[in-house]
Design a protein around this motif. Structure first.
Motif, PDB file in Angstrom:
ATOM      1  N   ASN A 463       0.755  -1.097   0.030  1.00 45.98           N
ATOM      2  CA  ASN A 463       0.162   0.099  -0.046  1.00 45.98           C
ATOM      3  C   ASN A 463       0.771   1.250  -0.014  1.00 45.98           C
ATOM      4  OD1 ASN A 463      -2.312  -1.508  -0.046  1.00 45.98           O
ATOM      5  ND2 ASN A 463      -2.348  -1.788   2.274  1.00 45.98           N
ATOM      6  N   ASP A 464       1.934   1.385   0.757  1.00 50.21           N
ATOM      7  CA  ASP A 464       2.909   2.550   0.751  1.00 50.21           C
ATOM      8  C   ASP A 464       3.421   2.796  -0.605  1.00 50.21           C
ATOM      9  OD1 ASP A 464       2.147   2.935   3.544  1.00 50.21           O
ATOM     10  OD2 ASP A 464       4.200   1.569   3.994  1.00 50.21           O
ATOM     11  N   ALA A 465       3.938   2.090  -1.368  1.00 46.43           N
ATOM     12  CA  ALA A 465       4.431   1.919  -2.611  1.00 46.43           C
ATOM     13  C   ALA A 465       3.559   2.685  -3.567  1.00 46.43           C
ATOM     14  CB  ALA A 465       5.166   0.928  -3.138  1.00 46.43           C
ATOM     15  N   ARG A 466       2.259   1.901  -3.317  1.00 47.72           N
ATOM     16  CA  ARG A 466       1.172   2.271  -4.385  1.00 47.72           C
ATOM     17  C   ARG A 466       0.737   3.776  -4.097  1.00 47.72           C
ATOM     18  NH1 ARG A 466      -1.088  -1.767  -8.006  1.00 47.72           N
ATOM     19  NH2 ARG A 466       0.461  -3.311  -8.230  1.00 47.72           N
ATOM     20  N   LEU A 467       0.774   4.029  -2.719  1.00 46.17           N
ATOM     21  CA  LEU A 467       0.230   5.438  -2.456  1.00 46.17           C
ATOM     22  C   LEU A 467       1.173   6.447  -3.199  1.00 46.17           C
ATOM     23  CD1 LEU A 467      -1.697   7.218  -1.004  1.00 46.17           C
ATOM     24  CD2 LEU A 467      -0.366   6.787   1.023  1.00 46.17           C
ATOM     25  N   ALA A 468       2.663   6.080  -2.930  1.00 49.59           N
ATOM     26  CA  ALA A 468       3.437   6.952  -3.531  1.00 49.59           C
ATOM     27  C   ALA A 468       3.271   7.186  -5.063  1.00 49.59           C
ATOM     28  CB  ALA A 468       5.043   6.556  -3.332  1.00 49.59           C
ATOM     29  N   LEU A 469       2.892   6.128  -5.763  1.00 47.98           N
ATOM     30  CA  LEU A 469       2.635   6.392  -7.184  1.00 47.98           C
ATOM     31  C   LEU A 469       1.509   7.285  -7.319  1.00 47.98           C
ATOM     32  CD1 LEU A 469       3.798   2.628  -8.328  1.00 47.98           C
ATOM     33  CD2 LEU A 469       4.895   4.959  -8.775  1.00 47.98           C
ATOM     34  N   LYS A 470       0.442   6.920  -6.770  1.00 48.33           N
ATOM     35  CA  LYS A 470      -0.688   7.535  -6.835  1.00 48.33           C
ATOM     36  C   LYS A 470      -0.688   8.944  -6.539  1.00 48.33           C
ATOM     37  CE  LYS A 470      -5.596   7.826  -5.183  1.00 48.33           C
ATOM     38  NZ  LYS A 470      -5.469   9.386  -4.777  1.00 48.33           N
ATOM     39  N   ARG A 471       0.233   9.480  -5.697  1.00 50.29           N
ATOM     40  CA  ARG A 471       0.540  10.901  -5.513  1.00 50.29           C
ATOM     41  C   ARG A 471       0.998  11.434  -6.656  1.00 50.29           C
ATOM     42  NH1 ARG A 471       1.973  10.416   0.930  1.00 50.29           N
ATOM     43  NH2 ARG A 471      -0.202  10.567   1.777  1.00 50.29           N
ATOM     44  N   LEU A 472       2.014  10.538  -7.475  1.00 56.17           N
ATOM     45  CA  LEU A 472       2.644  11.267  -8.477  1.00 56.17           C
ATOM     46  C   LEU A 472       1.410  11.303  -9.704  1.00 56.17           C
ATOM     47  CD1 LEU A 472       6.030   9.301  -8.469  1.00 56.17           C
ATOM     48  CD2 LEU A 472       5.411  11.831  -8.003  1.00 56.17           C
ATOM     49  N   ILE A 473       0.529  10.470  -9.627  1.00 54.78           N
ATOM     50  CA  ILE A 473      -0.434  10.322 -10.698  1.00 54.78           C
ATOM     51  C   ILE A 473      -1.162  11.478 -10.626  1.00 54.78           C
ATOM     52  CG2 ILE A 473      -2.246   8.967 -12.008  1.00 54.78           C
ATOM     53  CD1 ILE A 473      -0.648   6.466 -11.234  1.00 54.78           C
ATOM     54  N   ASP A 474      -1.532  11.853  -9.392  1.00 51.63           N
ATOM     55  CA  ASP A 474      -2.471  12.859  -9.047  1.00 51.63           C
ATOM     56  C   ASP A 474      -1.990  14.037  -9.376  1.00 51.63           C
ATOM     57  OD1 ASP A 474      -4.261  10.974  -8.028  1.00 51.63           O
ATOM     58  OD2 ASP A 474      -3.692  11.347  -5.949  1.00 51.63           O
ATOM     59  N   ILE A 475      -0.624  14.543  -9.547  1.00 49.92           N
ATOM     60  CA  ILE A 475       0.077  15.745  -9.899  1.00 49.92           C
ATOM     61  C   ILE A 475       0.148  15.612 -11.426  1.00 49.92           C
ATOM     62  CG2 ILE A 475       0.780  16.401  -7.783  1.00 49.92           C
ATOM     63  CD1 ILE A 475       3.515  15.599  -8.994  1.00 49.92           C
ATOM     64  N   SER A 476      -0.407  14.779 -12.139  1.00 49.41           N
ATOM     65  CA  SER A 476      -0.284  14.673 -13.644  1.00 49.41           C
ATOM     66  C   SER A 476       0.957  14.347 -14.080  1.00 49.41           C
ATOM     67  CB  SER A 476      -0.688  16.065 -14.077  1.00 49.41           C
ATOM     68  OG  SER A 476      -1.016  15.780 -15.793  1.00 49.41           O
ATOM     69  N   MET A 477       1.816  13.530 -13.264  1.00 52.11           N
ATOM     70  CA  MET A 477       3.063  13.030 -13.689  1.00 52.11           C
ATOM     71  C   MET A 477       2.576  11.478 -14.081  1.00 52.11           C
ATOM     72  SD  MET A 477       6.779  12.206 -11.557  1.00 52.11           S
ATOM     73  CE  MET A 477       6.905  13.752 -11.402  1.00 52.11           C
ATOM     74  N   GLY A 478       3.037  11.131 -15.469  1.00 50.51           N
ATOM     75  CA  GLY A 478       2.894   9.711 -16.047  1.00 50.51           C
ATOM     76  C   GLY A 478       3.492   8.908 -15.348  1.00 50.51           C
ATOM     77  N   VAL A 479       2.895   7.845 -15.139  1.00 49.09           N
ATOM     78  CA  VAL A 479       3.555   6.450 -14.856  1.00 49.09           C
ATOM     79  C   VAL A 479       3.434   5.310 -15.968  1.00 49.09           C
ATOM     80  CG1 VAL A 479       3.540   4.449 -13.017  1.00 49.09           C
ATOM     81  CG2 VAL A 479       3.200   7.075 -12.247  1.00 49.09           C
ATOM     82  N   ILE A 480       4.411   5.114 -16.479  1.00 57.05           N
ATOM     83  CA  ILE A 480       4.583   3.947 -17.547  1.00 57.05           C
ATOM     84  C   ILE A 480       5.101   2.803 -17.040  1.00 57.05           C
ATOM     85  CG2 ILE A 480       5.547   3.690 -19.906  1.00 57.05           C
ATOM     86  CD1 ILE A 480       5.819   6.735 -20.052  1.00 57.05           C
ATOM     87  N   THR A 481       4.467   1.654 -17.430  1.00 51.34           N
ATOM     88  CA  THR A 481       4.794   0.348 -16.858  1.00 51.34           C
ATOM     89  C   THR A 481       4.608  -0.692 -18.059  1.00 51.34           C
ATOM     90  OG1 THR A 481       4.536  -1.286 -14.982  1.00 51.34           O
ATOM     91  CG2 THR A 481       2.686  -0.420 -15.828  1.00 51.34           C
ATOM     92  N   PRO A 482       5.492  -1.646 -18.205  1.00 51.62           N
ATOM     93  CA  PRO A 482       5.058  -2.509 -19.390  1.00 51.62           C
ATOM     94  C   PRO A 482       3.773  -3.299 -19.179  1.00 51.62           C
ATOM     95  CG  PRO A 482       7.495  -2.892 -18.071  1.00 51.62           C
ATOM     96  CD  PRO A 482       6.705  -2.048 -17.304  1.00 51.62           C
ATOM     97  N   LEU A 483       3.623  -3.857 -20.381  1.00 49.93           N
ATOM     98  CA  LEU A 483       2.169  -4.566 -20.444  1.00 49.93           C
ATOM     99  C   LEU A 483       2.137  -5.834 -19.298  1.00 49.93           C
ATOM    100  CD1 LEU A 483      -0.498  -5.189 -21.869  1.00 49.93           C
ATOM    101  CD2 LEU A 483       0.755  -6.474 -23.572  1.00 49.93           C
ATOM    102  N   SER A 484       3.077  -6.372 -19.424  1.00 50.31           N
ATOM    103  CA  SER A 484       3.270  -7.631 -18.620  1.00 50.31           C
ATOM    104  C   SER A 484       2.799  -7.300 -17.291  1.00 50.31           C
ATOM    105  CB  SER A 484       4.332  -8.499 -18.746  1.00 50.31           C
ATOM    106  OG  SER A 484       5.395  -7.681 -18.417  1.00 50.31           O
ATOM    107  N   GLU A 485       3.329  -6.189 -16.689  1.00 51.91           N
ATOM    108  CA  GLU A 485       3.288  -5.922 -15.246  1.00 51.91           C
ATOM    109  C   GLU A 485       1.830  -5.347 -14.939  1.00 51.91           C
ATOM    110  OE1 GLU A 485       5.862  -5.485 -12.551  1.00 51.91           O
ATOM    111  OE2 GLU A 485       6.194  -7.264 -13.785  1.00 51.91           O
ATOM    112  N   GLN A 486       1.321  -4.581 -15.869  1.00 50.92           N
ATOM    113  CA  GLN A 486      -0.032  -3.743 -15.651  1.00 50.92           C
ATOM    114  C   GLN A 486      -1.033  -5.004 -15.780  1.00 50.92           C
ATOM    115  OE1 GLN A 486      -0.603  -1.263 -14.716  1.00 50.92           O
ATOM    116  NE2 GLN A 486      -2.838  -0.464 -15.131  1.00 50.92           N
ATOM    117  N   LEU A 487      -0.855  -6.221 -16.682  1.00 54.32           N
ATOM    118  CA  LEU A 487      -2.033  -7.271 -16.820  1.00 54.32           C
ATOM    119  C   LEU A 487      -1.710  -8.094 -15.486  1.00 54.32           C
ATOM    120  CD1 LEU A 487      -1.284  -8.514 -20.218  1.00 54.32           C
ATOM    121  CD2 LEU A 487      -3.452  -7.255 -19.348  1.00 54.32           C
ATOM    122  N   THR A 488      -0.859  -8.099 -14.510  1.00 55.26           N
ATOM    123  CA  THR A 488      -0.489  -8.948 -13.586  1.00 55.26           C
ATOM    124  C   THR A 488      -0.569  -8.309 -12.094  1.00 55.26           C
ATOM    125  OG1 THR A 488       2.009  -8.716 -13.698  1.00 55.26           O
ATOM    126  CG2 THR A 488       0.766 -10.888 -14.751  1.00 55.26           C
TER     127      THR A 488
END
Length: 740
Positions: A463-488
């Motif tokens: 949850n902590d790591a995902r919250l850190a990413l969410k805060r970046l996404i919330d300020i309109s910073m793009g988070v790009i991840t490979p297809l295999s990661e996003q599917l799993t």
């Protein structure tokens, strides 16, 4: 688009547009545009094919609607691979220079030339570092006399490195030093003409011819002496020191730089002297690249084969100076242009040799391997004038929960690769991305990274790591991840990185509808494989060719990709993604990025950069990325400095003063400051600068606003404070940010 075809034997011609006319004068063709020019003398472009026979020289507008007519002939040997341009060999002392020889490395002394011992010591240190040629400033009779002792002392110490005399304003000094030095560098803008006063002058044909006759009278004795003693010559135009005559006809432009040099070259050829090279230096890498290309294009039309000396003048110090030089010099080396180079840094001259050698090696390797791609037709790239291809920035779509409009920046984007372990310390991560922190929460600032690439997502229950990413996404910073990661391990609102295979197999369709796609492309794929791009909605493309490719050229592969996009009216933003190997030297990374991405950005091709190097810290990669964009005249995120490398003319300790000024003014993005040891290259070398700090006399500083001197003879002890006050008086000062 206006075009005209001019046979070598033509007597006159009308272009298809009624406003265009061609007239023969002085043994070459002038291309005139009667509607656009304001001066009484309306002929503006000087081009001819002087080879006898049926050859035809064709002209076209540099770009749609451009007043500049350029030869349609090539400006390099090949548009799809690096092939070194064939040149004659010019002998500089005992060093042969030209396409049949290695790219030669050179630099310039910074000592007072009259100080014979110090100059000899510095030349020896430079030679020991591996330089092939050394240039020494020779501004007067006393310095010329010292040159004889410098040369003799070096020979006695078994140092036979060729010496070049740097001459401005002093034809008699050039004649004297030609008796002992191996090469003479003349500046066409001030050898016979006075330095430009930036007056709006108009010249009649008679006045113009009279000045050309004066140049011939002054220059001919030097040519004759160089022939007699077997000396070489460099006809070295500087963007900042064009004469009033040239400025009045062509403006402060690459076109004027080329014509300024050609006036002197024609005289050399008239006197059957051919042991010379050309240079077209500017502090702006974009202008420098355009000028060299225009020069070579005209040489092809003329059938000339003189070598090129490459350099970005007043490049600055540290990574800034290396980056600017890599952008300008590296771009031309990728096109197979350049036979000797100098990296001008505001550092001790021997420190220039290592980055210079790295650039030369890069250029030699590209041409020896003839790195490139399969032949393709190029119709959309602008070689001679800058026009940026701007990709379509993301727009907000109905139903999207977050704002994607900030994942790219309109002036050029910086993307960073972030490893999973960085998410363990969110505040440190935010700071490394140059986000501002308010009570631990990130906010975007002027130089904040726009998007990040995360090759591995945190577990769904972290949850902590995902919250850190969410805060970046919330300020309109793009988070790009490979297809295999996003599917799993799906991350809400992340953008998904896919390749052409994943598109063609339809694997991406497993994602929720509306997922933002980022497509990774090599650029050398068969065109039929690229056709699928017509059917998808991508937020951006990452141009990514593996670093270890030997035969494939990243630059040419990207040009091929942009040609495909242009032909098919696809306006996806394109990010230059370069993955450097473990253990890469920092200078190699800066020079590699400047050469491989800068060569595209100076042509307006690309919307940002993503530099990866596993063992380099993120701050260095981020700063290098922003330096690259600013060096290509895109996104301006810090104070811009035009700083000369120092020479024997310098009237103060340039390195010390430069450091002092930078320390006090580096927080002023959008402001450009020139720091010049003397004014020999003219105020025009500060054409890009808002303010200038220039040595006027020993211990005295002149301050400029633009090209105009506003304060003279300021005591050096007070000059930096006076510069800051000048910036404040013009409303460009802000106080430095306080530490959080």
């Amino acid at each position: 688009m206006a075009t005209g075809a001019v046979p070598a034997s033509f007597t006159g011609l009308k272009g298809r547009d009624s406003c265009l006319g061609f007239g023969k004068s002085m043994g070459f063709v002038r291309v005139c545009d009667m509607k656009r020019m304001k001066t009484r003398r309306t002929r503006v472009s000087v081009i001819r094919n002087s080879n006898p026979g049926p050859d035809v020289a064709e002209f076209q507008a540099a770009s749609e609607g451009s007043p500049l007519l350029v030869p349609r002939q090539k400006y390099c040997e090949s548009l799809h691979k690096t092939v070194r341009r064939k040149t004659r060999t010019v002998m500089v002392g005992n060093v042969p220079l030209g396409s049949e020889h290695p790219i030669r490395i050179q630099t310039m002394t910074t000592t007072d030339t009259k100080n014979i011992a110090a100059t000899v010591e510095q030349v020896m240190k430079i030679a020991d570092k591996g330089a092939d040629i050394v240039r020494i400033t020779v501004q007067g009779r006393k310095e010329a006399d010292a040159c004889f002792e410098i040369k003799n002392t070096l020979v006695q110490k078994n140092y036979n490195i060729p010496l070049v005399a740097d001459i401005h304003f002093a034809p008699s000094v050039a004649l004297r030093v030609a008796e002992c030095f191996d090469k003479i560098r003349v500046n066409p803008g001030n050898f016979a003409d006075r330095r430009a006063q930036f007056e709006q002058l108009e010249y009649t044909e008679e006045e113009y011819q009279k000045e050309l006759q004066h140049i011939e009278e002054v220059f001919t004795p030097l040519v004759e002496k160089c022939k007699k003693y077997g000396r070489a010559m460099r006809i070295g135009t500087n963007h900042g020191s064009l004469s009033d005559r040239i400025m009045s006809y062509y403006g402060d432009s690459p076109r004027g730089m080329v014509e300024s040099a050609f006036e002197f070259a024609r005289l050399c050829r008239k006197l059957d002297f051919h042991n010379f090279v050309f240079s077209m230096k500017a502090s702006n890498p974009v202008v420098m690249v355009q000028a060299y290309r225009l020069l070579v294009a005209e040489m092809y039309v003329h059938g000339w084969d003189y070598p090129l000396h490459l350099g970005v003048t007043e490049a600055g110090e540290g990574e800034d100076g290396r980056m600017k030089s890599a952008i300008g010099i590296g771009t031309l080396l990728q096109d197979g242009l350049g036979d000797t180079i100098r990296v001008s840094l505001t550092e001790p001259p021997e420190e220039e040799i290592d980055p210079c050698r790295r650039l030369a090696n890069l250029g030699m390797r590209a041409s020896e391997l003839q790195q490139g791609v399969a032949p393709f037709k190029e119709k959309h790239r602008h070689y001679f004038d800058f026009q940026r291809r701007s990709g379509q920035l993301p727009t907000q779509k109905e139903g999207e929960e977050v704002d994607y409009r900030g994942v790219l920046h309109r002036d050029g984007s910086v993307l960073m690769s972030v490893s999973l372990d960085k998410l363990k310390a969110p505040e440190l991560l935010y700071k490394s991305l140059a986000a501002k922190l308010v009570v631990g929460m990130p906010f975007k600032d002027l130089a904040t990274v726009d998007s990040i690439l995360l090759r591995e997502l945190p577990p769904v229950d972290d949850n902590d790591a995902r919250l850190a990413l969410k805060r970046l996404i919330d300020i309109s910073m793009g988070v790009i991840t490979p297809l295999s990661e996003q599917l799993t391990k799906p991350m809400p609102n992340a953008m998904v990185l896919v390749n052409l295979k994943e598109l063609s197999t339809g694997a991406y369709k497993l994602l929720p509808e509306g997922t933002r796609l980022v497509v990774s492309i090599r650029g050398d794929e068969p065109y039929e494989d690229l056709q699928i791009l017509k059917d998808i909605d991508a937020t951006m493309l990452l141009h990514n060719l593996p670093y270890g490719e030997d035969k494939i050229s990243r630059v040419h592969a990207a040009r091929r990709l942009f040609e495909f996009l242009g032909e098919n009216a696809l306006n996806f933003p394109v990010i230059h993604h370069i993955q450097f190997p473990n253990g890469v030297h920092r200078d190699d990374l800066v020079i590699g990025a400047g050469t491989n991405a800068g060569a595209l950005l100076v042509d307006g091709l690309g919307d940002g950069v993503l530099l990866e190097a596993p063992d380099q810290d993120i701050d260095f990669l981020r700063n290098t990325s922003f330096n690259l964009l600013q060096g290509c005249r895109m996104r301006n995120t810090k104070t811009e400095y035009v700083s000369c490398p120092s020479c024997g003319r310098t009237l103060f300790d340039l390195q010390e003063i430069s450091a002092e000024i930078r320390e006090k003014t580096s927080h002023l993005p959008g402001v450009s400051i020139a720091i010049m040891g003397c004014i020999v290259n003219g105020p025009g070398e500060m054409a890009d600068a808002d303010f200038g700090y220039v040595g006027g006399a020993p211990g005295k500083i002149d301050l400029y606003v633009g090209k105009t001197v506003v304060k003279r003879a300021i005591e050096m002890e007070r000059a930096t404070d006076a510069l800051i006050q000048l910036i404040k008086d013009h409303g460009r000062w802000v106080d430095p940010p306080t530490e959080e």
